[in-house]
Design an enzyme around this catalytic site. Structure first.
Site, PDB file in Angstrom:
ATOM      1  N   CYS A   1      -7.539 -17.257  10.479  1.00  0.00           N
ATOM      2  CA  CYS A   1      -8.349 -16.727   9.376  1.00  0.00           C
ATOM      3  C   CYS A   1      -7.532 -16.703   8.095  1.00  0.00           C
ATOM      4  O   CYS A   1      -8.082 -16.767   6.999  1.00  0.00           O
ATOM      5  CB  CYS A   1      -8.901 -15.348   9.708  1.00  0.00           C
ATOM      6  SG  CYS A   1      -7.781 -13.968   9.368  1.00  0.00           S
TER       7      CYS A   1
ATOM      8  N   GLU B   1     -14.468 -17.486  22.904  1.00  0.00           N
ATOM      9  CA  GLU B   1     -14.581 -16.173  23.534  1.00  0.00           C
ATOM     10  C   GLU B   1     -13.946 -16.029  24.917  1.00  0.00           C
ATOM     11  O   GLU B   1     -13.430 -14.944  25.227  1.00  0.00           O
ATOM     12  CB  GLU B   1     -16.061 -15.800  23.661  1.00  0.00           C
ATOM     13  CG  GLU B   1     -16.771 -15.619  22.345  1.00  0.00           C
ATOM     14  CD  GLU B   1     -18.238 -15.262  22.548  1.00  0.00           C
ATOM     15  OE1 GLU B   1     -18.618 -14.142  22.186  1.00  0.00           O
ATOM     16  OE2 GLU B   1     -18.984 -16.100  23.082  1.00  0.00           O
TER      17      GLU B   1
ATOM     18  N   PHE C   1     -18.822 -10.808  23.837  1.00  0.00           N
ATOM     19  CA  PHE C   1     -20.030 -10.024  24.060  1.00  0.00           C
ATOM     20  C   PHE C   1     -19.800  -9.070  25.231  1.00  0.00           C
ATOM     21  O   PHE C   1     -18.847  -8.318  25.220  1.00  0.00           O
ATOM     22  CB  PHE C   1     -21.214 -10.961  24.275  1.00  0.00           C
ATOM     23  CG  PHE C   1     -22.242 -10.889  23.175  1.00  0.00           C
ATOM     24  CD1 PHE C   1     -21.850 -10.903  21.856  1.00  0.00           C
ATOM     25  CD2 PHE C   1     -23.582 -10.800  23.459  1.00  0.00           C
ATOM     26  CE1 PHE C   1     -22.782 -10.819  20.845  1.00  0.00           C
ATOM     27  CE2 PHE C   1     -24.524 -10.727  22.459  1.00  0.00           C
ATOM     28  CZ  PHE C   1     -24.123 -10.734  21.137  1.00  0.00           C
TER      29      PHE C   1
ATOM     30  N   GLY D   1      15.891  11.730   4.255  1.00  0.00           N
ATOM     31  CA  GLY D   1      15.449  13.052   3.804  1.00  0.00           C
ATOM     32  C   GLY D   1      13.962  13.236   3.968  1.00  0.00           C
ATOM     33  O   GLY D   1      13.499  14.300   4.389  1.00  0.00           O
TER      34      GLY D   1
ATOM     35  N   CYS E   1       0.818  -1.217   0.000  1.00  0.00           N
ATOM     36  CA  CYS E   1       0.000   0.000   0.000  1.00  0.00           C
ATOM     37  C   CYS E   1       0.850   1.264   0.000  1.00  0.00           C
ATOM     38  O   CYS E   1       0.360   2.350  -0.292  1.00  0.00           O
ATOM     39  CB  CYS E   1      -0.936  -0.002   1.211  1.00  0.00           C
ATOM     40  SG  CYS E   1      -0.083  -0.081   2.800  1.00  0.00           S
TER      41      CYS E   1
END
Length: 1236
Positions: free
Chosen positions: A51, A1177, A823, A257, A11
């Site tokens: 993932c 979780e 949660f 620079g 990017c």
């Protein structure tokens, strides 16, 4: 000609700058179709992908390192990976896989009864013949001017320096681009870098301005090895700073620079170079000149004393001499890969043979709009002896010269002022020690002060994994319970795994970008799209009037708008959308849609303001056990307090988005979507289009992370994109940029917990009254479920006989907070654990003793009267304290704290009892579809979503066990509403439980139908039985057996009666204990995570390595929640921390140096699939052990100055909060107003 390999951020790299370079992406490294590279193999085999979205980047960083350094050190690996972010794994398994390339390494050991989680000896060796060679034709390229002309920008690559100066005279206002790490806007031309060199002379080093920071660092490291110590004093300070600037990937392209001329006070090099007395060579077509690098060189943010036609040629760095001493300091939100809050360079020169100051230079970055010098203070200190009197006066003088008003940009004014003092104090001690070492008669640095001289450094993690192997009697072909690699692991590491935005564009595809509100509370007066619609490539602007179905939908008692028509209630709400031919055209046009507003009142953003306005959502929940008021009357002591816990951004690696493809018939639309709840997206899209659900099909291959953030908001995004596809008749794609995603979708709810607790002098808690306030934002979203989850976890692991909890959802003018991993559990549990710590402090007891005193034992009942067995919870507690050597380490920490004034350590152990599943029984259902084909292959579909947790891997293991076929014969294509309708979201740690039972039941039903054939031909194979059935069905339709089966598993019946404060809220509880040790720098607020031990009861694990991955990944996400991740808003309600530059999730240097994870053995769970337990979780909450260990360390620091243990520390425990809580003479000077 030498060939260098660099890993870079795609990017940041303009494609025009790649002329003459050979580019290798992960696809060019290796493939499952041909031959995988060892780097790709090892990260997957070591279970380093979940993932998988970050895996290609990890692979490329490590691959580059191996190309440059075939036998890397552990430090090399840490530096290489520091710029890579992972939100899933917790980094440890990634490091374990890559450590195998080192000759010696401290790899994580695995303690269990069978094979290791991976066998390093089986890995293939690096084969140099597999690597691409540098194309010879690129070496022959001649240097000549190159021009690239785009729609809006002209890029010119000059042939040489003379050509550059000529171009600069022609285009004086065109930016000179080297590394592109600072973006320029609104320019029409860019010119790339030319000269690159580092020259070492007898009295100086000269750096070419375009030289990359990596090259400079490498050359300086070589130089300091041969230079005398007195000459390299300044170079060491510069190297220390360079090692903390950004990451290796950014340093590979960033130039010295560019760092200087950006004139950004957060950039660290300027303060160091200025203190060194550097000068700059400036060129133009008319000649050259020298400029000293001082505060006067920087005229404003982003502006310097250079004339438009000038360029910087080089930086002159003088060597230091004997009796010259130089140091540099910086402090950021986290240790590395973060902009500094304050940075400084300090240089002192003494008259030879004395401790009398001859000259002093001090420069600060971050203390003003540009570089700041304490020139007047330094002049007043010249001629003074280097002693405590000088220190006292210097602090007053330095800070009286630096003007930081309370309204200073970036805030944190008190912290910045304190850092300014703290850095000088560190400098003073360093120099005092050096003078003493040179034989001068100066005061010695007190032994307890020596810790101020050593920075906190982290090593790569190591540790032990422990789990119970499957029984020796289990057949080898039965995969359940074995540490299988993630089903997509090798596709992740080779870049072959497909995510929604990897799907190739369809001919005629359009792109959508949202127009969102810029006011927190206002009436929309008008929307002017004239300029936007006239721009090239723009097809349409969509708003509420373009919705063919319903622009509103009901959510509980409220109506939710898709496109806001009249009144916006926060910044970031969807007002409309631009649809254009390309992404950039849509983005530019969206900026030209002008919305006129009339501001409305009230406007407020915080919980405290909502309380003052009595701005709440309904219903307000309450749970109560016993008689709280009577309990207070019988208690020895009463304590009241509160704790605030900030929110958290999901920061999944893959941002939200969707592709909508109109089918052109009967209103049918296909959605390729990143969602955890395909059925809800289907419902919302159908409502917006005004069609029945069966016309909308959602396809979900996999998610690049979800964490609860891809349940609700993605449905509205999908509806808008589907409307665009409907209106244009063309495929439409929408991919949110990181800043858009964070602005529009929000994250974890901030909480304020207020409590009153009654307890006995021995720490036994008799009564507690707790009120939770959550910041829900401007709509309800899932806030009701979250406040209920917090209340249901109010007791955690403690039997408090009289307990009352209230839950109140505050309505504010912020984007609606939504579901997030855990949660409301991490927030609700945090409050009760804070109560435990405060009670312990009041009683003068260690916190773990108070925990043990109040802990549930054996058969127990929660505060909502659900029964459970606490035996395994107690086992986890005892085992964790034993494995962690808790009591011995606590003694060691006490001794360490006695001996060190400016470094302190703390340790904390916390248990958890976490309810698994949804509190509404109808949500606890799963579905599975099994298709068996004539060749014996099996296609498995289910209602879960693969988002890194490994649900597909576990489902294949379950199906393989029952069908008794190899896992390779079972395939999962995607989650689709066409295959499995009306599914629940993949959330609440219940996906494997619900879907697993459905897969099990479906496969067992299939096997029951096949049983007559199996009994007739017992010695034949699965393929034979399937072919036999297929042939028989075709030949004789009277034989009833189908080769596909869909099965729904209803799941447990859970519910809570909130009026009576009772119910079976969860099907079962997952237990665990975590112990963490930290060390803090009391002068800066920085902390280091030394060690973490986790023991979890996961029942009989379906796949130990997947479960351990969830445990460690959850912990590290919680580590960010409670320490580094801080959401900040502007006074007008705009989220400031949008993106990795401002928002800091943990990096590889933030995780504990030692991380040990154990799965409790000889345990089972009769309520779930094969006696397993949900684990996705709970461990997020374990990040609080680091928070409480930090608080214990702060308490030790405060004890040294006579302050009490009871003090407020809100979450997250950022360096700012830690430093200011470590009260000392420097914070006192700031707070007493002795400086401006």
């Amino acid at each position: 000609m030498s060939i260098s390999h660099f890993s870079v951020n795609a990017c940041l790299l303009p494609i025009c700058s790649l002329n003459g370079a050979a580019v290798t992406t992960v696809e060019g490294v290796g493939s499952t179709k041909t031959k995988m590279h060892p780097v790709q193999e090892r990260i997957a085999a070591a279970h380093g992908t979940q993932c998988g979205f970050c895996s290609p980047g990890m692979v490329m960083s490590m691959y580059t390192l191996l190309r440059n350094t075939p036998e890397p050190s552990m430090e090399d690996i840490q530096e290489a990976l520091l710029g890579n972010l992972c939100r899933c794994t917790g980094y440890r398994p990634i490091v374990d896989g890559f450590k195998t390339f080192c000759q010696t390494n401290d790899s994580t050991s695995i303690l269990q009864e069978s094979d290791d989680t991976f066998q390093a000896d089986d890995f293939r060796l690096v084969d140099p013949t597999q690597d691409f060679i540098f194309p010879p034709e690129l070496m022959k390229q001649s240097h000549q001017r190159m021009v690239f002309q785009g729609e809006r920008i002209k890029w010119i690559t000059p042939a040489d320096l003379e050509d550059l100066l000529e171009l600069k005279s022609q285009y004086p206002h065109a930016p000179l681009l080297a590394g592109n790490t600072t973006c320029y806007h609104g320019k029409t031309m860019q010119i790339s870098k030319t000269v690159l060199s580092v020259k070492i002379h007898g009295d100086r080093i000269t750096l070419s301005a375009a030289c990359t920071l990596t090259t400079i660092k490498e050359k300086l490291e070589e130089a300091v090895k041969v230079l005398p110590e007195e000459k390299s004093e300044g170079l060491h300070a510069l190297l220390e700073t360079l090692g903390k600037v950004a990451s290796k990937q950014i340093r590979n392209v960033a130039s010295v620079g560019g760092n200087i001329l950006s004139s950004n006070p957060k950039f660290d090099l300027c303060s160091v170079l200025a203190a060194l007395g550097c000068s700059l060579t400036i060129l133009s077509k008319d000649g050259s000149r020298k400029l000293n690098l001082t505060e006067g060189f920087f005229t404003a943010v982003g502006k310097t004393a250079l004339k438009p036609e000038e360029v910087m040629l080089s930086v002159y760095i003088p060597y230091t001499k004997k009796w010259e001493f130089m140091l540099a300091f910086r402090q950021a939100q986290c240790r590395q890969f973060a902009f500094s809050i304050i940075n400084c360079g300090m240089k002192v020169i003494f008259f030879e043979g004395t401790n009398v100051v001859k000259d002093l230079k001090i420069f600060y970055g971050g203390a003003g709009a540009t570089l700041v010098s304490t020139r007047n203070a330094s002049q007043q200190l010249v001629g003074r002896k280097w002693n405590d009197n000088l220190l006292t006066d210097a602090c007053k003088l330095v800070l009286s010269e630096i003007h930081l008003p309370d309204t200073a940009h970036g805030g944190m004014v008190e912290y910045k002022k304190t850092l300014i003092l703290s850095f000088f104090f560190k400098f003073y001690l360093h120099i005092l020690q050096k003078l003493k070492a040179m034989g001068l008669n100066v005061a010695a640095v007190p032994p307890e002060y020596m810790s101020a001289l050593t920075p906190l450094h982290s090593k790569l993690p190591q540790g032990q994994l422990s789990y119970q192997a499957v029984s020796v009697s289990q057949p080898l072909e039965d995969p359940v319970g074995r540490p299988n690699v993630h089903q997509s692991g090798f596709k992740h590491s080779t870049g072959e795994a497909i995510y929604y935005d990897d799907i190739p564009s369809i001919d005629g595809e359009l792109f959508l970008v949202f127009v969102t509100s810029t006011r927190p509370h206002a009436k929309i007066i008008s929307i002017d799209t004239t300029e936007a619609l006239s721009m090239p490539g723009v097809v349409a602007f969509l708003s509420a009037k373009d919705v063919p179905g319903n622009n509103k939908r009901r959510w509980f008692h409220d109506m939710v708008e898709l496109f806001i028509e009249e009144e916006v209630m926060c910044v970031g709400q969807m007002i409309g959308a631009i649809v254009a031919e390309t992404r950039e055209q849509a983005r530019r046009a969206a900026q030209k849609v002008y919305v006129s507003y009339q501001d409305l009142e009230p406007v407020f953003f915080t919980i405290e303001e909502a309380i003052n306005h009595q701005s709440f959502f309904s219903p307000q929940r309450k749970l109560e056990r016993g008689d709280v008021d009577v309990g207070f009357e019988t208690s020895d002591q009463i304590l009241e307090g509160e704790i605030y816990m900030g929110g958290q951004e999901h920061f999944y690696m893959e941002t939200q988005g969707v592709i909508a493809v109109p089918k052109g018939e009967n209103g049918e639309t296909d959605l390729f979507i990143a969602t955890q709840h395909a059925a809800f997206a289907q419902e919302v899209v159908a409502n917006a289009l005004g069609v029945s659900f069966n016309k909308i099909t959602c396809h979900v291959k996999r998610l690049g992370g979800g964490f609860g953030g891809k349940i609700m908001k993605i449905a509205d995004i999908s509806a808008a994109v589907a409307i665009a596809a409907y209106r244009t008749g063309r495929s439409v794609r929408c991919v949110l940029e990181r800043g858009e995603d964070m602005l529009m979708t929000s994250g974890r709810h901030p909480f304020l917990g207020k409590y009153k607790v009654g307890f006995m002098n021995d720490g036994t808690i008799i009564s507690a009254d707790v009120t939770y306030y959550s910041n829900a934002g401007n709509t309800l979203d899932e806030s009701q479920f979250i406040i209920e989850k917090a209340l249901l976890h109010l007791d955690n692991c403690y039997k408090i006989p009289n307990l009352r909890g209230r839950g109140i959802m505050c309505k504010t003018y912020l984007p609606s907070y939504t579901a997030f991993r855990g949660f409301g559990g991490p927030q609700g549990l945090m409050v009760i654990e804070s109560v435990i710590n405060e009670v312990a402090a009041k009683c003068g007891l260690p916190a773990e003793e108070v925990r043990e005193i109040n802990m549930y034992r054996n058969e127990s009942h929660t505060h909502f009267r659900q029964s459970f067995d606490a035996s395994n919870m107690v086992r986890c507690w005892n085992e964790c304290l034993e494995k962690a050597s808790y009591y011995q380490r606590r003694q060691n920490i006490e001794e360490f704290n006695k001996q060190n004034r400016w470094k302190k350590r703390g340790i904390s152990a916390v248990p958890i009892k976490f309810g698994i599943g949804f509190t509404k029984g109808f949500c606890n259902q799963g579905a599975a579809l099994v298709n068996v084909y004539k060749d014996g292959s099996v296609l498995l579909s289910h209602s879960g979503t693969e988002m890194g947790q490994g649900i597909n891997t576990k489902m294949i293991q379950i199906a393989s066990r029952i069908l008794k076929i190899p896992q390779s014969s079972i395939y999962i294509v995607e989650t689709s509403t066409a295959s499995v309708p009306n599914a629940i979201p993949s959330a609440a740690s219940f996906g494997t439980d619900a879907v697993g039972m459905a897969v099990k039941d479906a496969c067992e039903n299939m096997m029951n139908r096949l049983q007559p054939i199996i009994e007739q031909h017992p010695k034949m194979s699965w393929e034979y039985w399937v072919r036999f059935v297929s042939f028989y069905c075709l030949k004789n339709s009277g034989y009833f057996l189908i080769c596909y089966l869909i099965f729904f598993n209803r799941g447990p019946n859970t519910d809570v009666d909130w009026e009576r404060s009772e119910g079976n809220a969860y099907f079962y509880f997952t237990f665990g204990v975590c112990c963490s040790e930290v060390e803090i720098d009391c002068l800066t607020g920085e902390h280091k995570n030394i060690r973490t031990d986790i023991v979890m009861d996961v029942g009989q694990s379906l796949n130990p390595t997947l479960d351990i991955g969830q445990i460690e990944g959850g912990f590290v996400q919680g580590l960010g929640l409670y320490t580094t991740e801080e959401l900040k808003f502007s006074p007008s309600g705009v989220l400031i921390t949008r993106g990795p530059s401002q928002y800091k999730i943990p990096t590889i240097c933030d995780i504990p140096e030692q991380m040990n994870t154990s799965l409790l053995q000889n345990t089972s769970n009769p309520h779930a699939i094969y006696s397993s337990k949900g684990i996705g979780e709970p461990t997020v909450f374990f990040g609080c052990t680091v928070f409480f260990a930090i608080k214990q360390a702060i308490a030790a620091a405060r004890k040294d100055v006579g302050l009490h243990d009871n003090f407020t520390l809100n979450s997250p425990a950022t360096p700012e909060k830690i430093r200011l809580a470590c009260a000392d003479q420097f914070t006192q000077m700031v707070r007493c107003g002795k400086i401006h």
